[in-house]
Design a protein around this motif. Structure first.
Motif, PDB file in Angstrom:
ATOM      1  N   VAL A   5       0.833  -1.198   0.000  1.00 13.54           N
ATOM      2  CA  VAL A   5       0.000   0.000   0.000  1.00 13.54           C
ATOM      3  C   VAL A   5       0.868   1.249   0.000  1.00 13.54           C
ATOM      4  CG1 VAL A   5      -1.646   1.345   1.347  1.00 13.54           C
ATOM      5  CG2 VAL A   5      -1.962  -1.115   1.103  1.00 13.54           C
ATOM      6  N   LEU A   6       1.921   1.244   0.841  1.00 14.33           N
ATOM      7  CA  LEU A   6       2.785   2.415   0.946  1.00 14.33           C
ATOM      8  C   LEU A   6       3.519   2.689  -0.353  1.00 14.33           C
ATOM      9  CD1 LEU A   6       4.267   1.952   4.535  1.00 14.33           C
ATOM     10  CD2 LEU A   6       2.474   3.507   3.800  1.00 14.33           C
ATOM     11  N   ASP A   7       3.814   1.652  -1.126  1.00 16.32           N
ATOM     12  CA  ASP A   7       4.523   1.831  -2.386  1.00 16.32           C
ATOM     13  C   ASP A   7       3.582   2.121  -3.549  1.00 16.32           C
ATOM     14  OD1 ASP A   7       6.938   1.398  -1.156  1.00 16.32           O
ATOM     15  OD2 ASP A   7       6.985  -0.750  -1.592  1.00 16.32           O
ATOM     16  N   ALA A   8       2.296   1.969  -3.319  1.00 15.14           N
ATOM     17  CA  ALA A   8       1.330   2.146  -4.399  1.00 15.14           C
ATOM     18  C   ALA A   8       1.180   3.628  -4.750  1.00 15.14           C
ATOM     19  CB  ALA A   8      -0.026   1.581  -3.975  1.00 15.14           C
ATOM     20  N   ALA A  89      -6.973   4.261  -0.986  1.00 10.92           N
ATOM     21  CA  ALA A  89      -6.517   3.020  -0.362  1.00 10.92           C
ATOM     22  C   ALA A  89      -5.730   3.261   0.914  1.00 10.92           C
ATOM     23  CB  ALA A  89      -5.655   2.233  -1.356  1.00 10.92           C
ATOM     24  N   PHE A  90      -5.524   4.525   1.278  1.00  9.37           N
ATOM     25  CA  PHE A  90      -4.651   4.870   2.394  1.00  9.37           C
ATOM     26  C   PHE A  90      -5.449   5.351   3.605  1.00  9.37           C
ATOM     27  CE2 PHE A  90      -2.387   5.403  -1.547  1.00  9.37           C
ATOM     28  CZ  PHE A  90      -1.101   4.951  -1.302  1.00  9.37           C
ATOM     29  N   ASP A  91      -5.323   4.645   4.740  1.00  5.71           N
ATOM     30  CA  ASP A  91      -5.876   5.197   5.967  1.00  5.71           C
ATOM     31  C   ASP A  91      -4.956   6.330   6.436  1.00  5.71           C
ATOM     32  OD1 ASP A  91      -3.684   4.022   7.261  1.00  5.71           O
ATOM     33  OD2 ASP A  91      -4.843   2.332   8.016  1.00  5.71           O
ATOM     34  N   LEU A  95      -1.350   7.079   4.868  1.00  9.31           N
ATOM     35  CA  LEU A  95      -1.222   8.298   4.071  1.00  9.31           C
ATOM     36  C   LEU A  95      -0.103   9.179   4.605  1.00  9.31           C
ATOM     37  CD1 LEU A  95      -2.420   9.892   1.706  1.00  9.31           C
ATOM     38  CD2 LEU A  95      -3.950  11.011   3.329  1.00  9.31           C
ATOM     39  N   SER A  96      -0.008   9.273   5.923  1.00  7.57           N
ATOM     40  CA  SER A  96       1.061  10.061   6.536  1.00  7.57           C
ATOM     41  C   SER A  96       2.432   9.505   6.159  1.00  7.57           C
ATOM     42  CB  SER A  96       0.890  10.079   8.049  1.00  7.57           C
ATOM     43  OG  SER A  96       1.940  10.791   8.667  1.00  7.57           O
ATOM     44  N   LYS A  97       2.557   8.189   6.188  1.00  6.64           N
ATOM     45  CA  LYS A  97       3.829   7.569   5.815  1.00  6.64           C
ATOM     46  C   LYS A  97       4.105   7.747   4.324  1.00  6.64           C
ATOM     47  CE  LYS A  97       3.527   4.051   9.447  1.00  6.64           C
ATOM     48  NZ  LYS A  97       3.325   2.604   9.741  1.00  6.64           N
ATOM     49  N   ARG A  98       3.059   7.625   3.524  1.00  8.12           N
ATOM     50  CA  ARG A  98       3.211   7.766   2.058  1.00  8.12           C
ATOM     51  C   ARG A  98       3.670   9.165   1.686  1.00  8.12           C
ATOM     52  NH1 ARG A  98       3.839   8.532  -2.460  1.00  8.12           N
ATOM     53  NH2 ARG A  98       2.986   7.497  -4.318  1.00  8.12           N
ATOM     54  N   LEU A  99       3.279  10.165   2.472  1.00 11.13           N
ATOM     55  CA  LEU A  99       3.615  11.559   2.158  1.00 11.13           C
ATOM     56  C   LEU A  99       4.845  12.048   2.913  1.00 11.13           C
ATOM     57  CD1 LEU A  99       0.027  13.110   2.156  1.00 11.13           C
ATOM     58  CD2 LEU A  99       1.389  12.416   0.180  1.00 11.13           C
ATOM     59  N   ALA A 100       5.533  11.155   3.608  1.00 11.72           N
ATOM     60  CA  ALA A 100       6.733  11.549   4.356  1.00 11.72           C
ATOM     61  C   ALA A 100       7.761  12.168   3.418  1.00 11.72           C
ATOM     62  CB  ALA A 100       7.335  10.332   5.060  1.00 11.72           C
ATOM     63  N   GLY A 101       8.245  13.351   3.777  1.00 14.62           N
ATOM     64  CA  GLY A 101       9.229  14.037   2.961  1.00 14.62           C
ATOM     65  C   GLY A 101       8.652  14.827   1.804  1.00 14.62           C
ATOM     66  N   ILE A 102       7.342  14.749   1.629  1.00 15.30           N
ATOM     67  CA  ILE A 102       6.673  15.472   0.545  1.00 15.30           C
ATOM     68  C   ILE A 102       6.012  16.721   1.108  1.00 15.30           C
ATOM     69  CG2 ILE A 102       4.795  15.373  -1.147  1.00 15.30           C
ATOM     70  CD1 ILE A 102       5.329  12.397  -1.420  1.00 15.30           C
ATOM     71  N   LYS A 103       6.252  17.856   0.475  1.00 13.44           N
ATOM     72  CA  LYS A 103       5.677  19.114   0.939  1.00 13.44           C
ATOM     73  C   LYS A 103       4.357  19.369   0.212  1.00 13.44           C
ATOM     74  CE  LYS A 103      10.135  21.201   2.121  1.00 13.44           C
ATOM     75  NZ  LYS A 103      11.075  22.323   1.857  1.00 13.44           N
ATOM     76  N   ALA A 104       3.329  18.703   0.678  1.00 15.41           N
ATOM     77  CA  ALA A 104       1.999  18.866   0.086  1.00 15.41           C
ATOM     78  C   ALA A 104       0.956  18.536   1.134  1.00 15.41           C
ATOM     79  CB  ALA A 104       1.826  17.955  -1.132  1.00 15.41           C
ATOM     80  N   SER A 105       0.004  19.426   1.318  1.00 15.65           N
ATOM     81  CA  SER A 105      -1.087  19.170   2.256  1.00 15.65           C
ATOM     82  C   SER A 105      -2.378  19.742   1.692  1.00 15.65           C
ATOM     83  CB  SER A 105      -0.793  19.785   3.626  1.00 15.65           C
ATOM     84  OG  SER A 105      -0.743  21.194   3.542  1.00 15.65           O
ATOM     85  N   VAL A 106      -3.475  19.052   1.980  1.00 13.71           N
ATOM     86  CA  VAL A 106      -4.781  19.456   1.463  1.00 13.71           C
ATOM     87  C   VAL A 106      -5.841  19.157   2.511  1.00 13.71           C
ATOM     88  CG1 VAL A 106      -6.574  18.988  -0.259  1.00 13.71           C
ATOM     89  CG2 VAL A 106      -4.180  19.076  -0.962  1.00 13.71           C
TER      90      VAL A 106
END
Length: 219
Positions: A5-8, A89-91, A95-106
């Protein structure tokens, strides 16, 4: 499975691209307006306020005033439950782990008279932010954990509020002023029993069913 899921990708299948059907300038405000083929209006304003920073808002008329009284409480809690549940697909944890290091929030919300979106991103991560917006429209997530967290949070808030004499006085005044109208009454522990996960999901999905009446401003 969790690693898969995290890699998806956030958006499994890219949507069919639209196009800009009209472009105009609002020179007094330094704005460029694009009208998109799906009906969306986009306003863009370049600034030199801060390097590598894009902020955006979107708005649409509507809101939970359009929802019948029986679904008022689920409508009021829909945005918060969605925010505690994740996207697609992300709880929330994934989702928090998937966006780690990414500067994007909505964030996306339903208020009394409209729907709104607020977000920010670095230039490099703007596409990710727009993917999050897309998921909010097409795959908002509502799960039992998000529902439970929201209900517990509101319960604690209500219990704390009812220990304040000023709050009790204000509640009594509002009950008289609004003739006990169900939409204007302060929340109590009984109000929480009207919360409903599936009804909240239905309201949120209805209010964000069509992006065509939204206007976006990017700065």
């Amino acid at each position: 499975a969790s690693e898969e899921v995290l890699d998806a990708p956030l958006v499994p299948e890219a949507p069919t691209p639209g196009e800009v059907v009209a472009r105009s300038e609002i020179s007094d405000l330094g704005l460029t307006e694009w009208r998109l083929s799906n009906g969306v209006r986009v306003f863009v304003k370049p600034t030199d306020f801060k390097a590598d920073s894009i902020r955006f808002r979107a708005w649409s008329d509507g809101g939970y005033t359009l929802v019948e009284d029986g679904r008022h409480v689920p409508a009021r809690t829909a945005s918060s439950i969605r925010g505690r549940s994740g996207l697609g697909a992300f709880d929330t944890s994934a989702l928090s782990k998937r966006l780690a290091g990414i500067k994007a929030s909505v964030s996306m919300g339903v208020s009394a008279y409209g729907e709104s979106i607020a977000g920010s991103a670095s230039v490099a991560d703007l596409e990710t932010a727009l993917q999050l917006v897309h998921l909010g429209f097409t795959s908002p997530r509502f799960d039992e954990l998000g529902f439970s967290l929201e209900k517990t949070n509101r319960e604690n808030s209500i219990r704390n509020r009812l220990t304040q004499p000023g709050a009790v006085m204000s509640d009594a005044f509002n009950e008289i002023e609004w003739a006990s109208h169900p939409r204007m009454m302060p929340w109590t522990l009984d109000t929480l029993e009207q919360m409903d996960l599936s009804a909240s999901q239905a309201v949120f999905t209805e209010r964000f069913a069509d992006a065509g009446d939204f206007s976006f401003l990017f700065v």
